[in-house]
Write a protein that holds these residues in place. Structure first.
Motif, PDB file in Angstrom:
ATOM      1  N   MET A   1       0.845  -1.191   0.000  1.00  0.00           N
ATOM      2  CA  MET A   1       0.000   0.000   0.000  1.00  0.00           C
ATOM      3  C   MET A   1       0.879   1.239   0.000  1.00  0.00           C
ATOM      4  SD  MET A   1      -2.808   1.154   2.823  1.00  0.00           S
ATOM      5  CE  MET A   1      -3.687   2.703   2.699  1.00  0.00           C
ATOM      6  N   PRO A   2       0.687   2.154  -0.928  1.00  0.00           N
ATOM      7  CA  PRO A   2       1.494   3.380  -0.916  1.00  0.00           C
ATOM      8  C   PRO A   2       1.329   4.142   0.399  1.00  0.00           C
ATOM      9  CG  PRO A   2       0.325   3.143  -2.999  1.00  0.00           C
ATOM     10  CD  PRO A   2      -0.214   2.093  -2.082  1.00  0.00           C
ATOM     11  N   GLU A   3       2.460   4.492   1.016  1.00  0.00           N
ATOM     12  CA  GLU A   3       2.459   5.236   2.269  1.00  0.00           C
ATOM     13  C   GLU A   3       3.026   6.632   2.019  1.00  0.00           C
ATOM     14  OE1 GLU A   3       0.948   4.114   4.784  1.00  0.00           O
ATOM     15  OE2 GLU A   3       0.849   1.947   4.476  1.00  0.00           O
ATOM     16  N   LEU A   4       3.305   7.366   3.081  1.00  0.00           N
ATOM     17  CA  LEU A   4       3.742   8.752   2.930  1.00  0.00           C
ATOM     18  C   LEU A   4       4.937   8.896   1.986  1.00  0.00           C
ATOM     19  CD1 LEU A   4       4.023  11.437   5.693  1.00  0.00           C
ATOM     20  CD2 LEU A   4       5.901  11.073   4.108  1.00  0.00           C
ATOM     21  N   PRO A   5       6.014   8.121   2.113  1.00  0.00           N
ATOM     22  CA  PRO A   5       7.140   8.324   1.191  1.00  0.00           C
ATOM     23  C   PRO A   5       6.752   8.121  -0.272  1.00  0.00           C
ATOM     24  CG  PRO A   5       7.845   7.057   3.088  1.00  0.00           C
ATOM     25  CD  PRO A   5       6.343   7.130   3.157  1.00  0.00           C
ATOM     26  N   GLU A   6       5.938   7.098  -0.560  1.00  0.00           N
ATOM     27  CA  GLU A   6       5.539   6.853  -1.939  1.00  0.00           C
ATOM     28  C   GLU A   6       4.677   8.005  -2.473  1.00  0.00           C
ATOM     29  OE1 GLU A   6       7.118   3.782  -0.039  1.00  0.00           O
ATOM     30  OE2 GLU A   6       5.021   4.122   0.490  1.00  0.00           O
ATOM     31  N   VAL A   7       3.790   8.520  -1.623  1.00  0.00           N
ATOM     32  CA  VAL A   7       2.931   9.626  -2.048  1.00  0.00           C
ATOM     33  C   VAL A   7       3.762  10.891  -2.253  1.00  0.00           C
ATOM     34  CG1 VAL A   7       0.938  11.051  -1.422  1.00  0.00           C
ATOM     35  CG2 VAL A   7       0.931   8.610  -0.911  1.00  0.00           C
ATOM     36  N   GLU A   8       4.732  11.133  -1.380  1.00  0.00           N
ATOM     37  CA  GLU A   8       5.585  12.309  -1.530  1.00  0.00           C
ATOM     38  C   GLU A   8       6.460  12.197  -2.780  1.00  0.00           C
ATOM     39  OE1 GLU A   8       7.465  15.983  -0.899  1.00  0.00           O
ATOM     40  OE2 GLU A   8       5.520  15.152  -0.264  1.00  0.00           O
ATOM     41  N   VAL A   9       6.990  11.016  -3.053  1.00  0.00           N
ATOM     42  CA  VAL A   9       7.771  10.803  -4.277  1.00  0.00           C
ATOM     43  C   VAL A   9       6.901  11.065  -5.502  1.00  0.00           C
ATOM     44  CG1 VAL A   9       8.873   9.017  -5.687  1.00  0.00           C
ATOM     45  CG2 VAL A   9       9.447   9.230  -3.264  1.00  0.00           C
ATOM     46  N   THR A  10       5.671  10.585  -5.453  1.00  0.00           N
ATOM     47  CA  THR A  10       4.738  10.824  -6.559  1.00  0.00           C
ATOM     48  C   THR A  10       4.497  12.319  -6.732  1.00  0.00           C
ATOM     49  OG1 THR A  10       3.642   8.683  -6.251  1.00  0.00           O
ATOM     50  CG2 THR A  10       2.385  10.403  -7.365  1.00  0.00           C
ATOM     51  N   ARG A  11       4.234  13.020  -5.631  1.00  0.00           N
ATOM     52  CA  ARG A  11       3.975  14.466  -5.712  1.00  0.00           C
ATOM     53  C   ARG A  11       5.144  15.202  -6.351  1.00  0.00           C
ATOM     54  NH1 ARG A  11       5.025  19.228  -3.724  1.00  0.00           N
ATOM     55  NH2 ARG A  11       6.774  18.394  -2.517  1.00  0.00           N
ATOM     56  N   ARG A  12       6.340  14.905  -5.881  1.00  0.00           N
ATOM     57  CA  ARG A  12       7.514  15.583  -6.416  1.00  0.00           C
ATOM     58  C   ARG A  12       7.716  15.301  -7.892  1.00  0.00           C
ATOM     59  NH1 ARG A  12      12.202  14.938  -1.682  1.00  0.00           N
ATOM     60  NH2 ARG A  12      10.933  15.769   0.041  1.00  0.00           N
ATOM     61  N   GLY A  13       7.230  14.144  -8.338  1.00  0.00           N
ATOM     62  CA  GLY A  13       7.437  13.761  -9.728  1.00  0.00           C
ATOM     63  C   GLY A  13       6.610  14.541 -10.735  1.00  0.00           C
ATOM     64  N   PHE A  14       5.511  15.167 -10.290  1.00  0.00           N
ATOM     65  CA  PHE A  14       4.698  15.879 -11.282  1.00  0.00           C
ATOM     66  C   PHE A  14       4.211  17.252 -10.853  1.00  0.00           C
ATOM     67  CE2 PHE A  14       1.279  14.227  -8.708  1.00  0.00           C
ATOM     68  CZ  PHE A  14       0.167  15.036  -8.963  1.00  0.00           C
ATOM     69  N   ALA A  15       4.427  17.634  -9.601  1.00  0.00           N
ATOM     70  CA  ALA A  15       3.856  18.890  -9.095  1.00  0.00           C
ATOM     71  C   ALA A  15       4.287  20.092  -9.929  1.00  0.00           C
ATOM     72  CB  ALA A  15       4.240  19.093  -7.635  1.00  0.00           C
ATOM     73  N   ASP A  16       5.578  20.239 -10.158  1.00  0.00           N
ATOM     74  CA  ASP A  16       6.055  21.384 -10.929  1.00  0.00           C
ATOM     75  C   ASP A  16       5.670  21.290 -12.401  1.00  0.00           C
ATOM     76  OD1 ASP A  16       7.183  22.435  -8.652  1.00  0.00           O
ATOM     77  OD2 ASP A  16       9.213  21.708  -9.091  1.00  0.00           O
ATOM     78  N   ARG A  17       5.564  20.077 -12.898  1.00  0.00           N
ATOM     79  CA  ARG A  17       5.288  19.887 -14.324  1.00  0.00           C
ATOM     80  C   ARG A  17       3.839  20.190 -14.679  1.00  0.00           C
ATOM     81  NH1 ARG A  17       7.131  13.882 -14.714  1.00  0.00           N
ATOM     82  NH2 ARG A  17       6.477  14.052 -16.887  1.00  0.00           N
ATOM     83  N   ILE A  18       2.912  19.943 -13.750  1.00  0.00           N
ATOM     84  CA  ILE A  18       1.495  20.163 -14.062  1.00  0.00           C
ATOM     85  C   ILE A  18       1.031  21.558 -13.659  1.00  0.00           C
ATOM     86  CG2 ILE A  18       0.483  19.344 -11.899  1.00  0.00           C
ATOM     87  CD1 ILE A  18      -1.634  17.871 -13.570  1.00  0.00           C
ATOM     88  N   ALA A  19       1.763  22.232 -12.775  1.00  0.00           N
ATOM     89  CA  ALA A  19       1.344  23.548 -12.285  1.00  0.00           C
ATOM     90  C   ALA A  19       1.202  24.533 -13.449  1.00  0.00           C
ATOM     91  CB  ALA A  19       2.344  24.076 -11.268  1.00  0.00           C
ATOM     92  N   GLY A  20       0.090  25.240 -13.486  1.00  0.00           N
ATOM     93  CA  GLY A  20      -0.193  26.182 -14.561  1.00  0.00           C
ATOM     94  C   GLY A  20      -0.951  25.584 -15.724  1.00  0.00           C
ATOM     95  N   GLY A  21      -1.101  24.264 -15.715  1.00  0.00           N
ATOM     96  CA  GLY A  21      -1.838  23.614 -16.792  1.00  0.00           C
ATOM     97  C   GLY A  21      -3.337  23.849 -16.685  1.00  0.00           C
ATOM     98  N   VAL A  22      -3.989  24.015 -17.822  1.00  0.00           N
ATOM     99  CA  VAL A  22      -5.435  24.197 -17.878  1.00  0.00           C
ATOM    100  C   VAL A  22      -6.079  22.869 -18.250  1.00  0.00           C
ATOM    101  CG1 VAL A  22      -7.341  25.424 -19.014  1.00  0.00           C
ATOM    102  CG2 VAL A  22      -5.172  26.616 -18.531  1.00  0.00           C
ATOM    103  N   VAL A  23      -7.091  22.464 -17.509  1.00  0.00           N
ATOM    104  CA  VAL A  23      -7.769  21.195 -17.766  1.00  0.00           C
ATOM    105  C   VAL A  23      -8.541  21.297 -19.085  1.00  0.00           C
ATOM    106  CG1 VAL A  23      -9.464  19.530 -16.922  1.00  0.00           C
ATOM    107  CG2 VAL A  23      -7.965  20.727 -15.301  1.00  0.00           C
TER     108      VAL A  23
END
Length: 271
Positions: free
Chosen positions: A1-23
């Motif tokens: 089950m993904p725990e805090l480290p896995e979720v944080e790694v996931t966040r870091r992997g796309f947070a900057d890349r998706i920011a500013g994107g329009v749905v």
């Protein structure tokens, strides 16, 4: 089950890349643990402002409202400029001008939920009872010890409960207790302040190392780009029942606590 480290790694992997994107489009597949709560088309045109984390939830802030994302038991996210046609376990796609975010979840215990704010009733229900963030500066050792003193359950189960400190999953609880030299069966209320200080530091160290190692991949978890995590290869006790302790050579023991496997060294971890 993904725990805090896995979720944080996931966040870091796309947070900057998706920011500013329009749905530009949103696809919902088979039902997940909780419904999206809004018409998917109503989110088209929204802008992704940022991506945060609270415990094991990702919070995707939009210019109006936010999405709460939980990876459940077997979920993982992908983000790329373009993705192939969705497969049978791809249950959510959010296409933006920066790329497409996809949730793959074979067991469908995950969720993507839209709420108006963190004060919305559903958001408060899901997030309101979470404990301190262990990787934040606000993770206070005095509050941590006080929280333990109020609990009579074994320390391993208190760590997993998430109301004193959030995100310390099964692997990381076993590893932190080993690092702190504390037997997992010790009642939390019996832990002295010096031992609580050691455990506080151990929780922070183990989780930080896990994030740097990309989390743990035991079955389904993978990074935003599909790569596996490697922390499980560093484990001192987790998954090593019967093997010699890396510290003293005694065999690692296994017991069941609350339907979860607990690994420990009876020589290095004192009751």
């Amino acid at each position: 089950m993904p725990e805090l480290p896995e979720v944080e790694v996931t966040r870091r992997g796309f947070a900057d890349r998706i920011a500013g994107g329009v749905v530009t489009a949103l696809r919902v597949g088979k039902p997940l643990r909780w419904a999206l709560e809004v018409d998917p088309d109503s989110l088209v045109g929204r802008t992704v402002v940022s991506v945060r984390r609270r415990g094991k939830y990702l919070l995707i802030d939009l210019d109006a409202g936010l999405l709460l994302v939980h990876l459940g038991m077997s979920g993982s996210l992908r983000f790329a400029p373009a993705l192939p046609e969705p497969g049978p376990h791809d249950h959510f796609d959010m296409t933006t001008t920066r790329g497409t975010l996809r949730l793959n979840d074979p067991r469908r215990f995950g969720a993507v939920i839209h709420v108006e704010s963190e004060e919305a009733p559903l958001a408060r229900k899901l997030l309101g009872g979470l404990g301190m963030e262990p990787l934040d500066d606000a993770f206070d050792v005095e509050r941590f010890h006080e929280g333990l003193r109020r609990r009579r359950a074994p320390i391993k189960q208190v760590l997993l409960a998430g109301d004193v400190v959030v995100g310390v999953g099964n692997i990381y609880a076993s590893e932190a207790l080993f690092l702190a030299g504390i037997r997992p069966t010790v009642p939390a209320a019996r832990i002295s302040r010096p031992r609580a200080v050691r455990l506080h530091a151990a929780v922070r160290e183990v989780l930080a190392r896990a994030v740097e190692a990309g989390g743990s991949t035991l079955r389904d978890f993978s990074h935003i780009d599909g790569q596996a995590g490697h922390f499980q290869l560093q484990a001192m006790v987790y998954g090593r029942a019967g093997e010699p302790c890396r510290q003293c050579g005694a065999p690692i023991r296994l017991l069941r606590q609350g339907q979860r496997s607990t690994y420990f060294c009876a020589n290095c971890q004192k009751p």
